[in-house]
Design an enzyme around this catalytic site. Structure first.
Site, PDB file in Angstrom:
ATOM      1  N   ARG A 294       0.857  -1.183   0.000  1.00 32.24           N
ATOM      2  CA  ARG A 294       0.000   0.000   0.000  1.00 32.24           C
ATOM      3  C   ARG A 294       0.897   1.239   0.000  1.00 32.24           C
ATOM      4  O   ARG A 294       2.025   1.210   0.505  1.00 32.24           O
ATOM      5  CB  ARG A 294      -0.893   0.033   1.242  1.00 32.24           C
ATOM      6  CG  ARG A 294      -1.886  -1.102   1.345  1.00 32.24           C
ATOM      7  CD  ARG A 294      -2.719  -0.955   2.622  1.00 32.24           C
ATOM      8  NE  ARG A 294      -3.741  -1.982   2.738  1.00 32.24           N
ATOM      9  CZ  ARG A 294      -3.591  -3.124   3.405  1.00 32.24           C
ATOM     10  NH1 ARG A 294      -2.450  -3.375   4.028  1.00 32.24           N
ATOM     11  NH2 ARG A 294      -4.580  -4.013   3.463  1.00 32.24           N
TER      12      ARG A 294
ATOM     13  N   LYS B 123      -2.637  -2.156   7.938  1.00 23.98           N
ATOM     14  CA  LYS B 123      -3.829  -1.648   8.608  1.00 23.98           C
ATOM     15  C   LYS B 123      -4.021  -2.341   9.951  1.00 23.98           C
ATOM     16  O   LYS B 123      -3.772  -3.535  10.097  1.00 23.98           O
ATOM     17  CB  LYS B 123      -5.060  -1.893   7.730  1.00 23.98           C
ATOM     18  CG  LYS B 123      -5.118  -1.020   6.494  1.00 23.98           C
ATOM     19  CD  LYS B 123      -6.404  -1.273   5.742  1.00 23.98           C
ATOM     20  CE  LYS B 123      -6.521  -0.385   4.514  1.00 23.98           C
ATOM     21  NZ  LYS B 123      -7.771  -0.631   3.765  1.00 23.98           N
TER      22      LYS B 123
ATOM     23  N   HIS C  47      -1.983   2.774  -6.128  1.00 25.00           N
ATOM     24  CA  HIS C  47      -2.966   1.716  -5.936  1.00 25.00           C
ATOM     25  C   HIS C  47      -3.150   0.886  -7.208  1.00 25.00           C
ATOM     26  O   HIS C  47      -3.374  -0.327  -7.147  1.00 25.00           O
ATOM     27  CB  HIS C  47      -4.307   2.316  -5.506  1.00 25.00           C
ATOM     28  CG  HIS C  47      -5.326   1.272  -5.162  1.00 25.00           C
ATOM     29  ND1 HIS C  47      -5.133   0.379  -4.133  1.00 25.00           N
ATOM     30  CD2 HIS C  47      -6.531   0.967  -5.709  1.00 25.00           C
ATOM     31  CE1 HIS C  47      -6.179  -0.432  -4.052  1.00 25.00           C
ATOM     32  NE2 HIS C  47      -7.043  -0.097  -5.002  1.00 25.00           N
TER      33      HIS C  47
ATOM     34  N   ARG D  48      -0.422  -1.597  -7.261  1.00 26.40           N
ATOM     35  CA  ARG D  48      -0.729  -2.674  -6.302  1.00 26.40           C
ATOM     36  C   ARG D  48      -1.745  -3.630  -6.916  1.00 26.40           C
ATOM     37  O   ARG D  48      -1.634  -4.853  -6.786  1.00 26.40           O
ATOM     38  CB  ARG D  48      -1.257  -2.046  -5.009  1.00 26.40           C
ATOM     39  CG  ARG D  48      -1.816  -3.037  -3.972  1.00 26.40           C
ATOM     40  CD  ARG D  48      -2.149  -2.249  -2.702  1.00 26.40           C
ATOM     41  NE  ARG D  48      -3.091  -2.923  -1.824  1.00 26.40           N
ATOM     42  CZ  ARG D  48      -2.755  -3.811  -0.889  1.00 26.40           C
ATOM     43  NH1 ARG D  48      -1.494  -4.160  -0.743  1.00 26.40           N
ATOM     44  NH2 ARG D  48      -3.678  -4.348  -0.108  1.00 26.40           N
TER      45      ARG D  48
ATOM     46  N   HIS E  97      -4.902  -8.492   3.418  1.00 27.33           N
ATOM     47  CA  HIS E  97      -6.357  -8.364   3.533  1.00 27.33           C
ATOM     48  C   HIS E  97      -6.879  -9.251   4.649  1.00 27.33           C
ATOM     49  O   HIS E  97      -6.568 -10.442   4.705  1.00 27.33           O
ATOM     50  CB  HIS E  97      -7.040  -8.769   2.224  1.00 27.33           C
ATOM     51  CG  HIS E  97      -6.810  -7.807   1.110  1.00 27.33           C
ATOM     52  ND1 HIS E  97      -6.878  -8.164  -0.221  1.00 27.33           N
ATOM     53  CD2 HIS E  97      -6.501  -6.485   1.121  1.00 27.33           C
ATOM     54  CE1 HIS E  97      -6.626  -7.107  -0.976  1.00 27.33           C
ATOM     55  NE2 HIS E  97      -6.389  -6.080  -0.184  1.00 27.33           N
TER      56      HIS E  97
ATOM     57  N   TYR F 175     -10.109  -7.067  -5.430  1.00 32.37           N
ATOM     58  CA  TYR F 175      -8.916  -6.415  -5.959  1.00 32.37           C
ATOM     59  C   TYR F 175      -8.261  -7.209  -7.080  1.00 32.37           C
ATOM     60  O   TYR F 175      -7.289  -6.770  -7.665  1.00 32.37           O
ATOM     61  CB  TYR F 175      -7.889  -6.220  -4.835  1.00 32.37           C
ATOM     62  CG  TYR F 175      -8.123  -4.997  -4.005  1.00 32.37           C
ATOM     63  CD1 TYR F 175      -7.271  -3.905  -4.074  1.00 32.37           C
ATOM     64  CD2 TYR F 175      -9.215  -4.917  -3.144  1.00 32.37           C
ATOM     65  CE1 TYR F 175      -7.488  -2.775  -3.303  1.00 32.37           C
ATOM     66  CE2 TYR F 175      -9.440  -3.794  -2.369  1.00 32.37           C
ATOM     67  CZ  TYR F 175      -8.574  -2.739  -2.461  1.00 32.37           C
ATOM     68  OH  TYR F 175      -8.800  -1.619  -1.692  1.00 32.37           O
TER      69      TYR F 175
END
Length: 294
Positions: A149, A173, A238, A241, A264, A273
Site C-alpha cells: 500500500r 492496517k 494503488h 498494487r 487483507h 482487488y
C-alpha cells in the site's frame, strides 16, 4: 491570514467541542484525519489548493469507503470553518466528490504497460543519475514487486528491508504485521537507496523531518507515467498494487496466498482487488474439469 496547520486544526476542534458539543470520539477521529492530511501535504493543509486535495483524496483509494467518507467530511468541515473565520476566502474541499458505495476497482495495467514504465525508469536513471532517480527506482520496484500500500511504502523504516534477506516485515492496517517477499530487483534498488540514507536515519524514504508523503508518491508515479507515454490518469500507487495482484493471480498464485501478501483481513477483499480474464477461466475449466473430455 496564514495560520500553521497545528493551530488551525486546534481551533477547529475547539469549535466542534465548544459550539457543537462534538463527542470525544468524533474529535479524536477528526483530529487524526486532519493531522494525517497535514503530514501528507508537508504541513500545508490550511493553505492547500483544490488540486492538492484531489490528489490527497485519490491517495485514499485503498481505504474503506466509510473511512474515505469520514476524511472527506473532516476536510469539508475544516475548510468551511476556515472560511467562516476569515482565515481563507475559499473552501477548496467543497468540490470533493462523495464516496459511492461499492466503488469500482481501479484500472489495472497490462504486462506491456509495466514493461514501458520500467524501461522508461531505467532510461531516466541512466540519463539523470542521482538521489531522486535512485529513490524512484526503489519505490517502483517495491510498489509493483511487492504490492505494498502507498502508506506502507512511504513509511517503511530504514531497516525494514535488510539485503540480502528477501523479505520485509511490514506493518499494515490495524497495526498488523505481515511478511512481504522482496524480489531480487527490488533488493538491488533498495541497496542503492540505503546507500544514500544516513545509518542513523529513521525512514527508508526520508523527506524533510519525516518520510515521503503519499501525495508526493502519487505525483511521482503520475510523472513517470507521462514520461513513459502512458495516460497519467490511469496510474497511481494503488493501480500498481492492483496490477501486482492481477498479474500474480494470472500467473497461478493461490488466492489465499495473495490475501496474505496483500494484507487483507477478508478473502472477499482480495477477490475485489483481483480479476481473472474469462479466457483463462475457460482454459482452466477445459484443462481441469473431470468431464472436459466428455
Amino acid at each position: 491570514m496564514k495560520l500553521a496547520d497545528t493551530r488551525a486544526i486546534a481551533l477547529f476542534l475547539d469549535m466542534l467541542a465548544g459550539e457543537q458539543g462534538a463527542a470525544a470520539n468524533t474529535l479524536s477521529a477528526y483530529g487524526r484525519d486532519l493531522s494525517g492530511a497535514s503530514a501528507d501535504l508537508g504541513g500545508g493543509l490550511a493553505d492547500a489548493s483544490a488540486g492538492q486535495l484531489e490528489s490527497l483524496f485519490a491517495g485514499w483509494a485503498d481505504l474503506a469507503p466509510a473511512s474515505v467518507a469520514r476524511k472527506r467530511s473532516s476536510l469539508r468541515r475544516f475548510f468551511a470553518f476556515l472560511v467562516a473565520e476569515g482565515i481563507r476566502p475559499d473552501n477548496p474541499a467543497a468540490g470533493l466528490a462523495a464516496v459511492k458505495p461499492g466503488r469500482p476497482l481501479p484500472k489495472t495495467l497490462s504486462h506491456g504497460d509495466v514493461d514501458r514504465l520500467f524501461q522508461t525508469l531505467d532510461r531516466l536513471l541512466a540519463e539523470r543519475p542521482g538521489p531522486a532517480m535512485i529513490r524512484m527506482k526503489a519505490l517502483m520496484e517495491l510498489l509493483y514487486g511487492s504490492g505494498l500500500r502507498a502508506s506502507e511504502l512511504v513509511s517503511l523504516p530504514r531497516n525494514a528491508i535488510r539485503p540480502p534477506q528477501p523479505f520485509a516485515i511490514v506493518t499494515g492496517k490495524g497495526n498488523k504485521e505481515r511478511m512481504v517477499p522482496i524480489s531480487a530487483a527490488a533488493l538491488e534498488a533498495v541497496r542503492a537507496q540505503l546507500a544514500q540514507v544516513p545509518p542513523s536515519g529513521r525512514w527508508l524514504f526520508p523527506s524533510g523531518k519525516g518520510h515521503l508523503g503519499r501525495v508526493r508518491l502519487f505525483q511521482l508515479v503520475k510523472g513517470l507515467a507521462a514520461e513513459a507515454g502512458l495516460d497519467p490518469a490511469r496510474l497511481s500507487p494503488h493501480v500498481l498494487r492492483h496490477a501486482f495482484a492481477t498479474h500474480m493471480l494470472a500467473g497461478g498464485a493461490d488466492l489465499r496466498a495473495l490475501q496474505t501478501l496483500l494484507g487483507h483481513a477478508d478473502i472477499s477483499t482480495t477477490e475485489r482487488y483481483t480479476h481473472v480474464d474469462s479466457q483463462r477461466l475457460v482454459q482452466t475449466v477445459t484443462a481441469l474439469h473431470p468431464l472436459a473430455d466428455g
